[in-house]
Motif scaffolding. Structure first.
Motif, PDB file in Angstrom:
ATOM      1  N   GLY A  12       6.909  -4.656  24.946  1.00  0.00           N
ATOM      2  CA  GLY A  12       5.632  -4.388  24.303  1.00  0.00           C
ATOM      3  C   GLY A  12       4.630  -5.434  24.726  1.00  0.00           C
ATOM      4  O   GLY A  12       4.980  -6.426  25.356  1.00  0.00           O
ATOM      5  N   TYR A  13       3.385  -5.210  24.378  1.00  0.00           N
ATOM      6  CA  TYR A  13       2.312  -6.100  24.802  1.00  0.00           C
ATOM      7  C   TYR A  13       1.547  -6.600  23.582  1.00  0.00           C
ATOM      8  O   TYR A  13       1.343  -5.858  22.617  1.00  0.00           O
ATOM      9  CB  TYR A  13       1.377  -5.364  25.755  1.00  0.00           C
ATOM     10  CG  TYR A  13       2.072  -4.904  27.009  1.00  0.00           C
ATOM     11  CD1 TYR A  13       2.180  -5.744  28.108  1.00  0.00           C
ATOM     12  CD2 TYR A  13       2.644  -3.639  27.086  1.00  0.00           C
ATOM     13  CE1 TYR A  13       2.823  -5.333  29.265  1.00  0.00           C
ATOM     14  CE2 TYR A  13       3.293  -3.215  28.241  1.00  0.00           C
ATOM     15  CZ  TYR A  13       3.377  -4.071  29.322  1.00  0.00           C
ATOM     16  OH  TYR A  13       4.021  -3.662  30.457  1.00  0.00           O
ATOM     17  N   PRO A  14       1.099  -7.853  23.598  1.00  0.00           N
ATOM     18  CA  PRO A  14       0.463  -8.421  22.411  1.00  0.00           C
ATOM     19  C   PRO A  14      -0.926  -7.862  22.155  1.00  0.00           C
ATOM     20  O   PRO A  14      -1.765  -7.791  23.055  1.00  0.00           O
ATOM     21  CB  PRO A  14       0.399  -9.920  22.723  1.00  0.00           C
ATOM     22  CG  PRO A  14       0.387  -9.988  24.210  1.00  0.00           C
ATOM     23  CD  PRO A  14       1.223  -8.848  24.686  1.00  0.00           C
ATOM     24  N   VAL A  15      -1.146  -7.474  20.921  1.00  0.00           N
ATOM     25  CA  VAL A  15      -2.470  -7.128  20.424  1.00  0.00           C
ATOM     26  C   VAL A  15      -2.900  -8.270  19.506  1.00  0.00           C
ATOM     27  O   VAL A  15      -2.257  -8.525  18.485  1.00  0.00           O
ATOM     28  CB  VAL A  15      -2.462  -5.795  19.654  1.00  0.00           C
ATOM     29  CG1 VAL A  15      -3.835  -5.532  19.035  1.00  0.00           C
ATOM     30  CG2 VAL A  15      -2.051  -4.646  20.568  1.00  0.00           C
ATOM     31  N   ARG A  16      -3.959  -8.947  19.876  1.00  0.00           N
ATOM     32  CA  ARG A  16      -4.470 -10.055  19.069  1.00  0.00           C
ATOM     33  C   ARG A  16      -5.725  -9.591  18.333  1.00  0.00           C
ATOM     34  O   ARG A  16      -6.614  -8.971  18.917  1.00  0.00           O
ATOM     35  CB  ARG A  16      -4.776 -11.267  19.944  1.00  0.00           C
ATOM     36  CG  ARG A  16      -3.520 -11.904  20.529  1.00  0.00           C
ATOM     37  CD  ARG A  16      -3.846 -13.109  21.401  1.00  0.00           C
ATOM     38  NE  ARG A  16      -2.639 -13.830  21.783  1.00  0.00           N
ATOM     39  CZ  ARG A  16      -1.901 -13.538  22.859  1.00  0.00           C
ATOM     40  NH1 ARG A  16      -2.276 -12.547  23.666  1.00  0.00           N
ATOM     41  NH2 ARG A  16      -0.808 -14.227  23.133  1.00  0.00           N
ATOM     42  N   VAL A  17      -5.758  -9.934  17.045  1.00  0.00           N
ATOM     43  CA  VAL A  17      -6.880  -9.543  16.197  1.00  0.00           C
ATOM     44  C   VAL A  17      -7.680 -10.794  15.839  1.00  0.00           C
ATOM     45  O   VAL A  17      -7.136 -11.743  15.270  1.00  0.00           O
ATOM     46  CB  VAL A  17      -6.387  -8.840  14.910  1.00  0.00           C
ATOM     47  CG1 VAL A  17      -7.578  -8.340  14.102  1.00  0.00           C
ATOM     48  CG2 VAL A  17      -5.439  -7.693  15.251  1.00  0.00           C
ATOM     49  N   TYR A  18      -8.955 -10.779  16.210  1.00  0.00           N
ATOM     50  CA  TYR A  18      -9.832 -11.915  15.949  1.00  0.00           C
ATOM     51  C   TYR A  18     -10.868 -11.528  14.881  1.00  0.00           C
ATOM     52  O   TYR A  18     -11.530 -10.498  14.991  1.00  0.00           O
ATOM     53  CB  TYR A  18     -10.550 -12.355  17.227  1.00  0.00           C
ATOM     54  CG  TYR A  18      -9.601 -12.837  18.288  1.00  0.00           C
ATOM     55  CD1 TYR A  18      -9.226 -14.176  18.365  1.00  0.00           C
ATOM     56  CD2 TYR A  18      -9.063 -11.950  19.220  1.00  0.00           C
ATOM     57  CE1 TYR A  18      -8.343 -14.618  19.342  1.00  0.00           C
ATOM     58  CE2 TYR A  18      -8.179 -12.389  20.196  1.00  0.00           C
ATOM     59  CZ  TYR A  18      -7.829 -13.722  20.253  1.00  0.00           C
ATOM     60  OH  TYR A  18      -6.948 -14.148  21.216  1.00  0.00           O
ATOM     61  N   ARG A  19     -10.981 -12.381  13.883  1.00  0.00           N
ATOM     62  CA  ARG A  19     -11.895 -12.128  12.766  1.00  0.00           C
ATOM     63  C   ARG A  19     -13.106 -13.043  12.877  1.00  0.00           C
ATOM     64  O   ARG A  19     -12.968 -14.249  13.103  1.00  0.00           O
ATOM     65  CB  ARG A  19     -11.168 -12.382  11.447  1.00  0.00           C
ATOM     66  CG  ARG A  19     -12.015 -12.228  10.206  1.00  0.00           C
ATOM     67  CD  ARG A  19     -11.138 -12.349   8.979  1.00  0.00           C
ATOM     68  NE  ARG A  19     -11.919 -12.317   7.751  1.00  0.00           N
ATOM     69  CZ  ARG A  19     -11.393 -12.044   6.565  1.00  0.00           C
ATOM     70  NH1 ARG A  19     -10.099 -11.783   6.451  1.00  0.00           N
ATOM     71  NH2 ARG A  19     -12.163 -12.032   5.495  1.00  0.00           N
ATOM     72  N   HIS A  20     -14.288 -12.464  12.717  1.00  0.00           N
ATOM     73  CA  HIS A  20     -15.513 -13.251  12.819  1.00  0.00           C
ATOM     74  C   HIS A  20     -15.796 -13.966  11.503  1.00  0.00           C
ATOM     75  O   HIS A  20     -15.867 -13.343  10.444  1.00  0.00           O
ATOM     76  CB  HIS A  20     -16.698 -12.358  13.183  1.00  0.00           C
ATOM     77  CG  HIS A  20     -17.979 -13.108  13.338  1.00  0.00           C
ATOM     78  ND1 HIS A  20     -19.108 -12.837  12.595  1.00  0.00           N
ATOM     79  CD2 HIS A  20     -18.307 -14.154  14.153  1.00  0.00           C
ATOM     80  CE1 HIS A  20     -20.072 -13.651  12.946  1.00  0.00           C
ATOM     81  NE2 HIS A  20     -19.619 -14.463  13.888  1.00  0.00           N
ATOM     82  N   ASN A  21     -15.946 -15.288  11.571  1.00  0.00           N
ATOM     83  CA  ASN A  21     -16.297 -16.106  10.420  1.00  0.00           C
ATOM     84  C   ASN A  21     -17.813 -16.273  10.425  1.00  0.00           C
ATOM     85  O   ASN A  21     -18.376 -16.955  11.293  1.00  0.00           O
ATOM     86  CB  ASN A  21     -15.601 -17.467  10.502  1.00  0.00           C
ATOM     87  CG  ASN A  21     -15.819 -18.322   9.271  1.00  0.00           C
ATOM     88  OD1 ASN A  21     -16.926 -18.409   8.749  1.00  0.00           O
ATOM     89  ND2 ASN A  21     -14.751 -18.969   8.817  1.00  0.00           N
TER      90      ASN A  21
END
Length: 259
Positions: free
Chosen positions: A185-194
């Motif tokens: 599988g391949y990484p899905v990274r979730v970035y949250r805006h502060n």
């Protein structure tokens, strides 16, 4: 799509697809004019998109803004080309070695890319509509070939903006049980805006099928690509994987696995 379109209007090495507000299909392809437009699945309208200067198109990606303008990545020239809703060239925006692309409702451009050609650190950038860099951050480890191919923006009313990025970096032991034949599988990274610091922080990471592209809707996440080549007797093949926003597996679309 190649099975639906016949003759000389078949896309040449199709690399991405986007549908505008009028229901027209726009397919990124190889060639002098890298966007092929169709009025429907079978009716070709025109080809457009010609500012490209160097060599062939390398994994061109396309995305629309809310006004219907189309943005086309040009990896070899380190540019993003903008076209109006009728396919007329508007301008080019400079950004290093762009790969995936998406836009938010304010017209900001989100793009993944390399620091140098085919070399990391792998980057994500948020640009304003004129191409000025608003934010940039590294994506994953600086490993060989860990290209961040896909990026997609999630905006929900009353919630912080989030950016989903899928990379070519591989992982094992994904989707046990029914999908155990294809354990990569391949990484899905979730970035949250502060909003206070105006920075994007990694909120979570999960692993999914395929690293060629990613699309986030209001209720699901879709990843696209070749999960694992498998073997001659047990091929895994290309597919689309469907997930919740938190990475819970929902469904797989594509050729059946050998059980």
């Amino acid at each position: 799509m190649n099975g639906n379109v016949s003759g000389p209007r078949v896309p040449n090495d199709p690399q991405d697809i986007a549908i505008d507000s009028k229901g027209r299909w726009h397919v990124a392809q190889s060639g002098a004019k890298p966007v092929r437009q169709y009025a429907s699945a079978k009716k070709w309208t025109k080809d457009y998109g010609s500012p490209h200067q160097k060599g062939g198109w390398d994994r061109a990606r396309i995305a629309f803004d809310v006004s219907g303008s189309l943005y086309l990545t040009d990896y070899s020239d380190s540019l993003i080309h903008k076209f109006d809703s009728e396919g007329n060239f508007v301008k080019s925006i400079s950004t290093p070695w762009p790969r995936g692309i998406d836009l938010d409702t304010d017209g900001n451009i989100y793009v993944t890319g390399d620091s140098a050609k085919y070399k990391g650190p792998w980057m994500a950038r948020r640009l304003d509509s004129d191409g000025n860099v608003l934010n940039e951050w590294t994506v994953g480890p600086n490993c060989h070939g860990c290209y961040p191919h896909g990026i997609s923006v999630l905006q929900k009313k009353g919630q912080p903006l989030k950016v989903y990025i899928v990379s070519k970096e591989m992982h094992s032991s994904v989707h046990e049980g029914k999908y155990s034949r294809c354990k990569r599988g391949y990484p899905v990274r979730v970035y949250r805006h502060n909003e206070t610091t105006d920075k994007f922080n990694e909120e979570r990471k999960w692993f999914g099928m395929g690293a060629d592209d990613i699309e986030v809707t209001q209720d699901s996440v879709y990843t696209l690509g070749e999960f694992d080549s498998g073997s001659e007797k047990e091929p895994c093949g290309g597919h689309v994987g469907k997930y919740s926003h938190d990475g819970a597996f929902k469904k797989r679309f594509g050729p059946p696995f050998t059980q």
